[in-house]
Every structure is written in structure tokens, then in C-alpha cells.
Write an enzyme that holds these catalytic residues in place. Structure first.
Site, short mmCIF file in Angstrom:
data_model
loop_
_atom_site.label_atom_id
_atom_site.label_comp_id
_atom_site.label_asym_id
_atom_site.label_seq_id
_atom_site.Cartn_x
_atom_site.Cartn_y
_atom_site.Cartn_z
N GLY A 108 -2.90 -5.59 11.79
CA GLY A 108 -2.31 -5.76 13.11
C GLY A 108 -1.60 -7.08 13.31
O GLY A 108 -1.14 -7.37 14.42
N LYS A 150 -11.53 -12.80 5.02
CA LYS A 150 -10.53 -11.90 5.59
C LYS A 150 -11.09 -11.32 6.89
O LYS A 150 -12.04 -10.53 6.87
CB LYS A 150 -10.21 -10.79 4.60
CG LYS A 150 -9.31 -9.69 5.14
CD LYS A 150 -9.06 -8.64 4.07
CE LYS A 150 -8.31 -7.44 4.61
NZ LYS A 150 -8.03 -6.45 3.56
N SER A 182 2.68 -3.21 7.07
CA SER A 182 3.90 -2.60 7.58
C SER A 182 4.73 -3.54 8.44
O SER A 182 5.93 -3.34 8.60
CB SER A 182 3.57 -1.34 8.38
OG SER A 182 2.68 -1.63 9.45
N THR A 228 -8.30 -3.92 -1.04
CA THR A 228 -9.14 -2.74 -0.86
C THR A 228 -10.08 -2.56 -2.05
O THR A 228 -10.28 -1.45 -2.56
CB THR A 228 -8.30 -1.46 -0.64
OG1 THR A 228 -7.19 -1.76 0.22
CG2 THR A 228 -9.11 -0.37 0.04
N GLU A 272 -0.21 -8.46 -2.73
CA GLU A 272 -1.47 -7.72 -2.89
C GLU A 272 -1.19 -6.24 -3.11
O GLU A 272 -0.57 -5.59 -2.27
CB GLU A 272 -2.33 -7.90 -1.64
CG GLU A 272 -3.53 -6.98 -1.56
CD GLU A 272 -4.13 -6.93 -0.16
OE1 GLU A 272 -4.79 -5.91 0.15
OE2 GLU A 272 -3.95 -7.88 0.62
N ARG A 311 0.84 -1.20 0.00
CA ARG A 311 0.00 0.00 0.00
C ARG A 311 0.88 1.25 0.00
O ARG A 311 1.85 1.35 0.74
CB ARG A 311 -0.90 0.01 1.24
CG ARG A 311 -1.89 1.18 1.28
CD ARG A 311 -2.63 1.23 2.61
NE ARG A 311 -3.33 0.01 2.90
CZ ARG A 311 -4.54 -0.32 2.44
NH1 ARG A 311 -5.17 0.53 1.64
NH2 ARG A 311 -5.12 -1.45 2.76
#
Length: 217
Positions: free
Chosen positions: A163, A134, A184, A74, A44, A21
């Protein structure tokens, strides 16, 4: 086995999907190649980037001779799903459940992974033809929610995202997750900013090692 079945099995076998992202288009291929070199085979590209279709196509082309599979995340509506699929996406994820998106994926024989949180959403998504669920955002409910859903609903395929880290991935797999999605915690954005693809690869490899260790226990 159909291509769709093969992709779904690969997602489960690999156990992790890297969420790309906010990565500039001129770096996306280098980042994807580094993460793949770190052992992640499912990549992704999130559709909140205006040029997501072009980025999917570029990664798909660059990694065409490898075991990588490229998907879109998304994906909030059917037009976005269709554009991603036309660009080469082999799986489609969303933070929500939209029946039109599931229908579009099923018509194209592409793996669909809608977002769910409640038992009702999970059942509705599966009945609509979703392939994997998901659980998002996983950080809000934690690993116990995976087991809570699987208790009454049985052996449903759940992929927690949001998370999930190398430190807690084992808890989600212990609860019954078939795979996890990570942004991340897996993608080293600071390394990307300074153009250090070796560090990007190393972070991905660390996450893959944590997943493999968790699943072996």
C-alpha cells in the site's frame, strides 16, 4: 564492511525496493533492467513463482556489472530461503517472521527482512537476528504505526510494504521508515503486458523521485 553490511546499507541508502510479482520469466530481465534504469537499485523477486530461483539468477547475471542488488520476497520457510540464496539472492523478505528463515540467512550472511506488525513480533525478530523489519501490510495500520513502534522500541529499522505509493511515501519516511517496498505503485504492469519498457522505466523513475523528495524534506 562485509558484503552483507554493504547490501543492508544500500537498501537503506536507496530507500526503495521494487517488488516483482507475477511477471513472466521471459520478461523478467527486461523489466528488471527497465526498473533499474529508472533508478531503483534493489529488486525483489517473489518466491510465489515456481521459477523464482531461475529468475533471480537471470537478473543477477544481467545486472552483474551494475549497482543492483537482487533479493527474494514472500519467503515463508527455510527451504525457500536456501534455494533463493543459492540462486544469488542477497536479501530475503517475508510477510511473516519465521526464526528458521532468519537463521538460514544469518548463516549465509544474507540480509534478512521478516514481516512484523506488533511490538512483540518486532522484538522477537530483532533478537533472532533480523536486519530490517518489514511492516506488512502497511496499508492496514498506516504511517502512524511506524512511529508507534519506534516510540517504545527505539531506533529500529522499519521498511513499510503493502500500500505504499508515491503519494504517501513521504508520510512513512516522516514517521521514521528507513526504506519502503512497492509493487504495483512502482511496477507498471499494464506497460509490461504491452511490452513498453520505456513506460516501466518512467514509472520507476517517478517513484524514485518521490522517495528522494520525501527524504530531502
Amino acid at each position: 564492511m562485509t558484503r552483507k553490511q554493504s547490501v543492508q546499507q544500500q537498501l537503506i541508502d536507496s530507500g526503495v525496493v521494487a517488488v516483482l510479482r507475477g511477471i513472466p520469466r521471459d520478461q523478467i530481465v527486461d523489466v528488471a533492467e527497465a526498473i533499474h534504469a529508472g533508478g531503483v537499485t534493489a529488486l525483489e523477486v517473489t518466491a510465489d513463482a515456481g521459477d523464482y530461483a531461475e529468475m533471480i539468477a537471470a537478473i543477477d547475471d544481467a545486472l552483474a556489472e551494475t549497482d543492483a542488488v537482487v533479493g527474494a520476497g514472500t519467503v515463508l520457510d527455510e527451504p525457500t530461503a536456501r534455494r533463493a540464496i543459492d540462486a544469488g539472492a542477497e536479501f530475503v523478505l517475508a510477510p511473516n517472521f519465521d526464526e528458521a528463515v532468519v537463521d538460514s540467512c544469518n548463516r549465509a550472511q544474507v540480509v534478512c527482512i521478516p514481516g512484523v506488525m506488533t511490538p512483540t513480533e518486532a522484538v522477537d525478530a530483532l533478537e533472532a537476528g533480523a536486519d530490517i523489519l518489514k511492516l506488512f501490510p502497511a496499508s492496514v495500520v498506516g504511517p502512524d504505526h511506524v512511529g508507534a513502534l519506534r516510540g517504545p522500541l527505539g531506533d529500529i529499522p522499519i521498511m513499510p510494504t503493502g500500500g505504499v505509493s508515491a503519494d504517501n511515501a513521504a508520510d512513512y519516511f516522516d514517521a521514521g521508515a528507513v526504506a519502503v517496498g512497492a509493487g504495483s505503485a512502482l511496477v507498471d504492469y499494464e506497460a509490461i503486458e504491452r511490452g513498453d519498457m520505456d513506460a516501466v522505466e518512467a514509472r520507476a523513475a517517478e517513484f524514485v523521485d518521490a522517495v528522494e523528495t520525501a527524504r530531502a524534506e
